[in-house]
Design an enzyme around this catalytic site. Structure first.
Site, PDB file in Angstrom:
ATOM      1  N   HIS A  19      -9.885   2.643   2.938  1.00 25.58           N
ATOM      2  CA  HIS A  19      -8.518   3.037   2.637  1.00 25.58           C
ATOM      3  C   HIS A  19      -8.388   4.534   2.835  1.00 25.58           C
ATOM      4  O   HIS A  19      -9.303   5.294   2.553  1.00 25.58           O
ATOM      5  CB  HIS A  19      -8.142   2.656   1.200  1.00 25.58           C
ATOM      6  CG  HIS A  19      -7.729   1.234   1.107  1.00 25.58           C
ATOM      7  ND1 HIS A  19      -8.471   0.239   1.667  1.00 25.58           N
ATOM      8  CD2 HIS A  19      -6.649   0.634   0.559  1.00 25.58           C
ATOM      9  CE1 HIS A  19      -7.866  -0.919   1.450  1.00 25.58           C
ATOM     10  NE2 HIS A  19      -6.766  -0.700   0.777  1.00 25.58           N
TER      11      HIS A  19
ATOM     12  N   LYS B 166       3.318  -2.436  -6.868  1.00 20.18           N
ATOM     13  CA  LYS B 166       4.399  -1.765  -6.128  1.00 20.18           C
ATOM     14  C   LYS B 166       5.662  -2.627  -6.141  1.00 20.18           C
ATOM     15  O   LYS B 166       6.774  -2.135  -6.156  1.00 20.18           O
ATOM     16  CB  LYS B 166       3.930  -1.500  -4.699  1.00 20.18           C
ATOM     17  CG  LYS B 166       4.939  -0.766  -3.859  1.00 20.18           C
ATOM     18  CD  LYS B 166       4.329  -0.383  -2.534  1.00 20.18           C
ATOM     19  CE  LYS B 166       5.408  -0.138  -1.525  1.00 20.18           C
ATOM     20  NZ  LYS B 166       5.961  -1.328  -0.930  1.00 20.18           N
TER      21      LYS B 166
END
EC number: 4.1.1.31
Length: 883
Positions: free
Chosen positions: A138, A546
């Site tokens: 990531h 999210k």
């Protein structure tokens, strides 16, 4: 102040002093004076001196463009040094975590003291230990590899300086080396000039294996064995290695067009090449060490007359020759040469294991156990942990890519459009084709590029040596057909074994439907026959948070896991839950021990599989000693969770969580999705747009180039809010929900949940950690400097909300201040704030200058742009987690 903090502070102070000398040598006294003035003002501002806070703001606003970069770099490098000191402190004799391997001893003693547990039960739990760590690239590892290496060297210097017997001359030498390393770091550009390619990311993963895990894993197993012998009288079998490493680097193509089938094929070869390279070094040592003559008849029969004089060496030399031949062949393949496979090519772990184990057995039988249990045992354990592939690879792709590929195939065949079929029709078609003996793909058909890529990837899996690919993960999985579709595409590619295919449930709705999807799948006879009693399911933490906010997401994750555990138990299926956690709280991050003990009962029965992401890999596995510490923590948490599972939550607690979930989700979405000012506010109050310029990972920041917050990946979304210190995704909605439940007269119930339910207490603990890193005055300063006045009320509303949230969490936890039960973390945040604050203020100033230049239609000033990138990297170092 107790000794552990004073030792850390004295190291931080010493490193800061050396950095100061380096800056003075490089740029002169006046720049060092400027940096020192800013540091003192920041310290005083933190202590509450309002006048000095104003002076700090004015000083940083008035820096000339020439001063920006040196000041930004000074504070950013200081934070990197502070992090290095802290990492060393966690394993040093003076640090509180120095006894982390002791965590296993502590757990074993705790288990032995349980009246309903006996040694045999504990031993059985140890034997079924399974830990798989999945390293992912990531784009949160902001620090360049070259600087990571220098930090490792600085760590070694701190270790030497800690030695009480060090002579003055040696101390002088070590200090000289320390000065060199800090000077090298200062004169190295900390920001990459180009985005890393997926192959670069894979090489970064191999470097972690080589520099830390290669030594750390055998050390951890020695420690584990020692504690088991001491506490249970039990020795680990030679072939028992409960930890494995897998990687997404070079395999994760979800939303990353740069990861192609060709890239995956290349990374698989590169990984095997690196394994031969590392095993060759091991075998070279063994050739030198195993000079013994006594051997068992079995070993002598194996080496024949030719090797009878030095049987062990003879076997090791033969293995070395095979490794060298394998490495040469892999090198040629990596250069694109098509060579026939040499005789003796190493493709399976057994080929490495057998000669080594034959030596081990012979040495033990001939009374040379002390030698067998040295370097040879470490190498045997590396074969079990890393083996021929070094790290296995997961393939990850989004579900719609498979649907589109099958749609293209069915349209070409003239049997309709798979994409438009109902779920029932899709399943019927897929099961029919999975049972069919004829191929589905037409011979001379030319697919589109996207479909060809999906099919080529399946071909790479089918052709890869067995065991080099661990699982196929389907992101955004929503239906049973999403899983069956992958099995069909793999069958068409000619795969000869049952590849584990793991659906990844990651939005709130998908988590809520996960159990239903898996129940439908497990009711299909063909599917039950294929999986042979084992199923992996991945739980997504980042996207659900999210989508719905952290409180609703964490409850949905808990419920999904709980339901899946019960469904699989009823069906007699061994379930492995794969946790896609991030490093930050908004992406599911939490201290390992607390996080694991807060899972539903039974969630670790099938072992633990978890992603280790971005910068967290360096913090948890950057040094062999830190690796031992991290693996020991995981081991003790798995043992404890399996043998002393947390209680089932009361029904009344579940109802409260349902309530909290609904209120928090409504609050979160009310701002993020429904408030028309939110997106403009987000874009101006954070460096979200500027983050795109940072050459971090190989993956684009957005799933779609256009689009709002929804299309933004979870990582940049969190990264942006971490930078301006509002930390919004990690708390928004949670406190409002708690406050509402308190107002409904349920505070005592919440307090009981906090006391007696690890899931809930961990949630509150994570909120406290976020609140400790958030900062109201800095978030306010970003607004004043960067946000249009019409949007100021929204910023104030959010900050007021944060202030209220802190109060309600402290009231429920019965604490007077944040992190009361984790003073070590509070101390660490406090230590870094003095250096992070100036970077935040400077960042807001740089964003202001950069945006003003853009508005005026002028070309950007490279000094401002470069300094801005450095502040982003510096704040990330100060926060200790980025996304």
């Amino acid at each position: 102040m107790n000794e552990q903090y004073s030792a850390l502070r004295s190291n931080v102070s010493m490193l800061g002093k050396v950095l100061g000398e380096t800056i003075k040598d490089a740029l002169g006294e006046h720049i060092l004076d400027r940096v020192e003035t800013i540091r003192k003002l920041s310290k005083s501002s933190r202590a509450g001196n309002e006048a000095n806070r104003q002076e700090l703001l004015t000083t940083l606003q008035n820096l000339s463009n020439d001063e920006l970069l040196p000041v930004a770099r000074a504070f950013s490098q200081f934070l990197n040094l502070a992090n290095t000191a802290e990492q060393y402190h966690s394993i040093s004799p003076k640090g509180e975590a120095a006894s982390n391997p002791e965590v296993i001893a502590h757990t074993l003693r705790k288990l032995k003291n349980q009246p309903d547990l006996n040694d045999a039960t504990i031993k059985k739990a140890v034997e079924s230990l399974s830990l798989e760590l999945v390293l992912t690239a990531h784009p949160t590892e902001i620090t360049r590899r070259t600087l990571i290496h220098k930090m490792g060297e600085i760590n070694n210097c701190l270790k030497q300086l800690d030695n009480t017997d060090i002579a003055d001359y040696e101390r002088h030498q070590v200090m000289r080396r320390l000065r060199q390393l800090i000077a090298q770091s200062w004169h190295t550009d900390e920001i990459r000039k180009q985005r890393p390619s997926p192959v670069d990311e894979a090489k970064w993963g191999f470097a972690v294996v080589e520099n830390s895990l290669w030594q750390g894993v055998p050390n951890y197993l020695r420690e584990l064995n020692e504690q088991l012998e001491e506490n249970l009288g039990y020795k680990l079998p030679v072939d028992f290695v409960p930890v494995r490493f897998t990687s997404w680097m070079g395999g994760d193509r979800d939303g990353n067009p740069n990861v192609t089938a060709e890239i995956t094929r290349h990374v698989l070869l590169l990984s095997r090449w690196k394994a031969t390279d590392l095993f060759l070094k091991d075998i070279h040592v063994l050739v030198s060490e195993l000079s013994m003559v006594d051997a068992t008849p079995e070993l002598l029969a194996l080496v024949g007359e030719e090797g009878a004089s030095e049987p062990y060496r003879y076997l090791m030399k033969k293995l070395r020759a095979r490794l060298m031949a394998t490495q040469s062949w892999l090198e040629a393949r990596l250069k694109g040469e098509k060579l026939p496979k040499p005789a003796g090519l190493l493709t399976q772990n057994e080929q490495l294991w057998e000669p080594l184990y034959a030596c081990y057995q012979s040495l033990q039988a001939c009374g040379m156990g002390i030698i067998a249990n040295g370097e040879l045992l470490d190498t045997l354990r590396r074969v079990k942990c890393f083996g021929v592939p070094l790290v296995r690879i997961d393939i990850r792709q989004e579900s719609t890519r498979h649907t589109e590929a099958l749609g293209e195939i069915t349209r070409y065949l003239g049997i309709g459009d798979y994409e438009s079929w109902s779920e029932a029709d899709k399943q019927a078609f897929l099961i029919r084709e999975l049972n069919s003996k004829r191929p589905l793909l037409p011979r001379n058909w030319e697919p589109s590029n996207d479909t060809r890529e999906v099919l080529e990837t399946c071909k790479v899996i089918a052709e890869a040596p067995k065991g080099s690919i661990a699982a196929y993960v389907i992101s955004m999985a929503k239906t049973p057909s999403d899983v069956l579709a992958v099995h069909l595409l793999l069958k068409e590619a000619g795969i000869g074994f049952a590849m584990p295919v793991a659906p990844l449930f990651e939005t709130l709705d998908d988590l809520n439907n996960a159990d239903d999807v898996m129940t439908q799948l497990l009711n299909i006879d063909w599917y039950r026959g294929l999986i042979q009693g084992k199923q992996m399911v991945m739980i997504g933490y980042s996207d659900s948070a999210k989508d719905a906010g952290v409180m609703a997401a964490s409850w949905a994750q808990y419920q999904a896991q709980d339901a899946l555990i019960k469904t699989c138990e009823k069906a007699g299926i061994e379930l492995t839950l794969f946790h896609g956690r991030g490093g930050s709280i908004g992406r599911g991050g939490a201290p390992a021990h607390a996080a694991l003990l807060s899972q539903p009962p039974g969630s670790l029965k099938g072992g633990l599989r978890v992603t280790e992401q971005g910068e967290m890999i360096r913090f948890k596995y950057g040094l062999p000693e830190v690796t031992v510490s991290s693996l020991s923590l995981y081991t003790s948490a798995i043992l404890e969770a399996n043998l002393l599972p947390p209680p089932e939550p009361k029904d009344s607690w579940r109802h409260i969580m349902d309530e909290l979930s609904v209120i928090s989700c409504e609050t979160y979405r009310g701002y993020v999705r429904e408030n028309k000012d939110f997106v403009p506010y987000f874009r101006s109050a954070t460096p979200e747009q500027e983050l795109g310029k940072l050459p971090l990972g190989s993956r684009p920041a957005k799933r779609r180039p256009t689009g709002g917050v929804e299309s933004l990946r979870a990582i940049p979304w969190i990264f942006a809010w971490t930078q301006n210190r509002l930390m919004l995704p990690a708390w928004l909605g949670a406190g409002t929900a708690l406050q509402k439940v308190v107002e409904d007269g349920k505070q005592s119930e919440l307090e009981a949940m906090c006391r007696d339910w690890p899931f809930f207490s961990t949630r509150l603990g994570m909120l406290e950690m976020v609140f400790s890193k958030a900062d109201l005055w800095l978030a306010d300063y970003y607004d004043q400097r960067l946000v249009a006045k019409t949007l100021w009320p929204l910023g104030k509303e959010l900050r007021d909300l944060l202030e209220e949230d802190i109060k309600v969490v402290l009231a429920i936890a019965n604490d007077s201040h944040l992190m009361a039960d984790l003073p070590w973390i509070a101390e660490s945040i406090q230590l870094r704030n003095v250096y992070t604050d100036p970077l935040n203020v400077l960042q807001a100033e740089l964003l202001y200058r950069s945006r003003l230049t853009e508005e005026q239609g002028k070309s950007p000033d490279p000094r401002v742009e470069q300094a801005l990138m450095v502040t982003i990297a510096g704040v990330a170092a100060g926060m200790r987690n980025t996304g």
